[in-house]
Design a protein around this motif. Structure first.
Motif, PDB file in Angstrom:
ATOM      1  N   PHE C  30       0.782  -1.265  -0.145  1.00 15.96           N
ATOM      2  CA  PHE C  30      -0.024  -0.155  -0.133  1.00 15.96           C
ATOM      3  C   PHE C  30       0.924   1.190  -0.240  1.00 15.96           C
ATOM      4  O   PHE C  30       0.773   2.177  -0.796  1.00 15.96           O
ATOM      5  CB  PHE C  30      -0.908  -0.066   1.240  1.00 15.96           C
ATOM      6  N   CYS C  31       1.699   1.149   0.970  1.00 14.89           N
ATOM      7  CA  CYS C  31       2.829   2.388   0.892  1.00 14.89           C
ATOM      8  C   CYS C  31       3.647   1.969   2.033  1.00 14.89           C
ATOM      9  O   CYS C  31       3.335   1.535   3.082  1.00 14.89           O
ATOM     10  CB  CYS C  31       2.065   3.570   1.406  1.00 14.89           C
ATOM     11  N   SER C  32       5.085   2.246   1.635  1.00 17.88           N
ATOM     12  CA  SER C  32       6.341   1.708   2.639  1.00 17.88           C
ATOM     13  C   SER C  32       7.029   3.010   3.157  1.00 17.88           C
ATOM     14  O   SER C  32       7.968   2.903   3.960  1.00 17.88           O
ATOM     15  CB  SER C  32       7.000   0.746   1.915  1.00 17.88           C
ATOM     16  N   GLY C  33       6.438   4.203   3.216  1.00 20.50           N
ATOM     17  CA  GLY C  33       6.879   5.592   3.682  1.00 20.50           C
ATOM     18  C   GLY C  33       7.923   5.842   3.061  1.00 20.50           C
ATOM     19  O   GLY C  33       8.017   5.934   1.775  1.00 20.50           O
ATOM     20  N   GLY C  75      -2.513  -5.007   1.267  1.00 23.24           N
ATOM     21  CA  GLY C  75      -1.235  -5.226   1.402  1.00 23.24           C
ATOM     22  C   GLY C  75      -0.503  -4.679   2.358  1.00 23.24           C
ATOM     23  O   GLY C  75      -1.105  -4.418   3.399  1.00 23.24           O
ATOM     24  N   LEU C  76       0.737  -4.439   2.295  1.00 26.78           N
ATOM     25  CA  LEU C  76       1.594  -3.901   3.425  1.00 26.78           C
ATOM     26  C   LEU C  76       1.656  -2.560   3.491  1.00 26.78           C
ATOM     27  O   LEU C  76       1.725  -1.655   2.542  1.00 26.78           O
ATOM     28  CB  LEU C  76       2.855  -4.321   3.064  1.00 26.78           C
ATOM     29  N   ALA C  77       1.442  -1.726   4.794  1.00 32.33           N
ATOM     30  CA  ALA C  77       1.431  -0.269   4.986  1.00 32.33           C
ATOM     31  C   ALA C  77       2.437  -0.137   6.253  1.00 32.33           C
ATOM     32  O   ALA C  77       2.050  -0.567   7.193  1.00 32.33           O
ATOM     33  CB  ALA C  77       0.189   0.127   5.469  1.00 32.33           C
ATOM     34  N   ALA C 100       2.570  -2.010  10.113  1.00 29.93           N
ATOM     35  CA  ALA C 100       3.889  -2.015  10.908  1.00 29.93           C
ATOM     36  C   ALA C 100       4.668  -0.623  10.752  1.00 29.93           C
ATOM     37  O   ALA C 100       4.492   0.235   9.796  1.00 29.93           O
ATOM     38  CB  ALA C 100       4.971  -3.193  10.496  1.00 29.93           C
ATOM     39  N   THR C 101       5.425  -0.517  11.910  1.00 32.45           N
ATOM     40  CA  THR C 101       5.969   1.041  11.943  1.00 32.45           C
ATOM     41  C   THR C 101       7.773   0.220  12.269  1.00 32.45           C
ATOM     42  O   THR C 101       8.320   0.365  13.258  1.00 32.45           O
ATOM     43  CB  THR C 101       5.628   1.682  13.177  1.00 32.45           C
ATOM     44  N   PRO C 102       8.318  -0.071  11.172  1.00 30.07           N
ATOM     45  CA  PRO C 102       9.678  -0.809  11.496  1.00 30.07           C
ATOM     46  C   PRO C 102      10.803   0.136  11.630  1.00 30.07           C
ATOM     47  O   PRO C 102      11.919  -0.478  11.444  1.00 30.07           O
ATOM     48  CB  PRO C 102       9.741  -1.729  10.532  1.00 30.07           C
ATOM     49  N   GLY C 103      10.649   1.226  12.000  1.00 30.12           N
ATOM     50  CA  GLY C 103      11.724   2.464  11.991  1.00 30.12           C
ATOM     51  C   GLY C 103      12.965   1.944  12.809  1.00 30.12           C
ATOM     52  O   GLY C 103      14.051   2.145  12.491  1.00 30.12           O
ATOM     53  N   VAL C 104      12.685   1.257  13.702  1.00 32.40           N
ATOM     54  CA  VAL C 104      13.707   0.894  14.744  1.00 32.40           C
ATOM     55  C   VAL C 104      14.577  -0.022  14.384  1.00 32.40           C
ATOM     56  O   VAL C 104      16.122   0.305  14.601  1.00 32.40           O
ATOM     57  CB  VAL C 104      13.142   0.228  16.119  1.00 32.40           C
ATOM     58  N   ASN C 105      14.195  -0.688  13.307  1.00 29.56           N
ATOM     59  CA  ASN C 105      15.109  -1.731  12.855  1.00 29.56           C
ATOM     60  C   ASN C 105      16.455  -1.017  11.826  1.00 29.56           C
ATOM     61  O   ASN C 105      17.480  -1.377  11.641  1.00 29.56           O
ATOM     62  CB  ASN C 105      14.570  -2.609  11.622  1.00 29.56           C
TER      63      ASN C 105
END
Lengths: 233, 233, 233
Positions: C30-33, C75-77, C100-105
């Motif tokens: 959808f949107c991955s930032g 899908g993935l947002a 998901a908010t995977p910024g920490v990774n």
């Protein structure tokens, strides 16, 4: 007990080795709150004040710590014990866990636990708990947001460790910045919150670990964190 | 209708015998809100103002009452009727109940119901209801926090009475203090809320019923409440 | 991309023909930032500020638009993409969608997405997402309020269109008034919110479409909207 918990929460808090705190219990009760003998007539008002002030201090300390705090609940959490779960950043519970604020039964309304419950649960669910003292099941607690994960009892340790290990893969300084920012923005109006967090994003990128993470991503390698709050020159 | 409801809510409010209020309806509709004929062109703006002011007064009165107010819903709750459910402290619904804010269909957006909905439901769920007028099922209402319990229709009376009886086992003065405190702290910041409620806990302990409850618990006997706001000397 | 999105959101915004906006994507994401290459060391702090300011501007613009904005997610947002879902008024997702908010990774905590998440999700669920980067399933997103509806993938278009068509049956001016009022009242205290919305109800009734809707209802006919903000004389 509250003094010990405060001391344990603050233990080695600045060490780079401390990356996540898990609050757990042994036996069928996670935490049942205050010792009522401490609150009986014999004690004076001043002592009662000190007990509740210390309790509020410990509960708010959890949000001020630079590392995520996880409640690992396997059993009953009542009154200030339920408040403790609601005050943690993350809560994982086994299916048999229960959550209640039964202060009304003994003539002492759970008004301090209500502060944490009122910020974790829909209003009606919180009020039904507070007015009746009846427990929420683990699945109700999950549905309503008091806990963030429910697993069978024999998976509780595994799930808690999985979350903890995931947290330990990240940079301590980045998590600390993110946690402090989250609690700061949550009570602000939308425009103030975005103005503040926009600046935090820029600051985050000036951290050594901020740039390391992005470089590693672009170079398709694992990042090597310093965990330090130093900026990249 | 609103005037009657206000009068009924205030009836005997200071009596020690009044301990819980249940709002229920007969027939397939719990409440469908305003009579649209009262809001047509023929009436003037001043009359419209009076209607909505009275409505808001009744809705906010519910939270100010010293006893818990339970909505017992068995059917359709729409517009100001849905607002009424959202404004109660506790809401028990039968499985067939439905909740909607269909004002958009008749060109009158449910802006006052939105105040109560926006404080009971996740924002997206509230907005989808408000923008489309489509109903939530009872189970959706439970999942999203608009009601605190859903039961089969033939258990609705039993469940509502169970909650009511549980409430009646507690001290009226303790419940009144707890309810007022809950709504006071919910809009405060965390530190202010804890400071205020810490003092309330101490005050609660000085009530006759506060000390009676703890003494009874320690002595392993049933407490005998006075329901009075008197302090123990 | 953000500039295009802003331009598209503002396109024909005052036209009576524009009644609802659907944000959708092609493909499995959808949107991955943000594009992380835009945020690397080579770029300066000033550029980073501009990127995040523009992002916050677009996210807050959604709430300021006079028409409902629906996220249609298949899908993935992730990260700012998850923030985009949280910032829409309504969100419909297919069952396979993940959030998901995977910024920490990558050492960049999702502090700006946290503003939108913290206003859409229970605190513990938001923090577990932010601290671990692990995704919510579509059903978890629904249970916790991040999206307002979940359907099988082959029903996503149908469900989104159903909601959109329902919205198009209403008066644009009434929806615009209602949407602006909703976001205005949500941060106010209860008394202020009711005072403000009570006046809005009265104003709504002076609109041509406000009176038309009620007249049509009483006359048992379909209303004919002007969609204009004109008052009825």
């Amino acid at each position: 007990m509250l003094r010990c918990l405060r001391q344990d929460l603050l233990h080695d808090v600045k060490s780079r080795e401390l990356r996540v705190i898990v609050i757990a219990a042994e036996g069928p009760v996670f935490c049942s709150g205050h010792d009522l003998k401490e609150l009986s007539t014999e004690d004076d008002v001043k002592h009662h004040s000190q007990v509740f002030e210390l309790c509020a201090e410990v509960m708010t300390l959890i949000q001020k710590l630079p590392v995520p705090v996880i409640a690992k609940v396997n059993g009953l959490a009542t009154a200030a014990g339920c408040q403790l779960v609601a005050s943690c950043d993350i809560a994982v519970a086994s299916e048999k866990s229960k959550f209640a604020t039964p202060g009304v039964n003994i003539g002492l309304f759970c008004s301090t636990p209500a502060v944490a419950l009122g910020r974790s649960l829909p209003r009606k669910v919180a009020l039904e708990m507070l007015f009746t003292g009846e427990p929420l099941s683990a699945h109700e607690a999950l549905m309503h947001g008091l806990v963030s994960k429910v697993v069978p009892e024999d998976k509780l340790e595994e799930e808690t460790m999985k979350i903890s290990h995931k947290i330990c893969e990240s940079s301590k300084s980045v998590l600390a910045l993110g946690k402090a920012t989250f609690y700061r923005q949550i009570t602000q109006d939308l425009d103030t919150a975005y103005k503040m967090t926009t600046q935090v994003m820029v600051d985050n990128l000036t951290l050594r670990d901020g740039q390391e993470g992005i470089e590693a991503f672009i170079q398709k390698r694992k990042p090597v964190w310093t965990h330090s709050q130093e900026e990249k020159k």
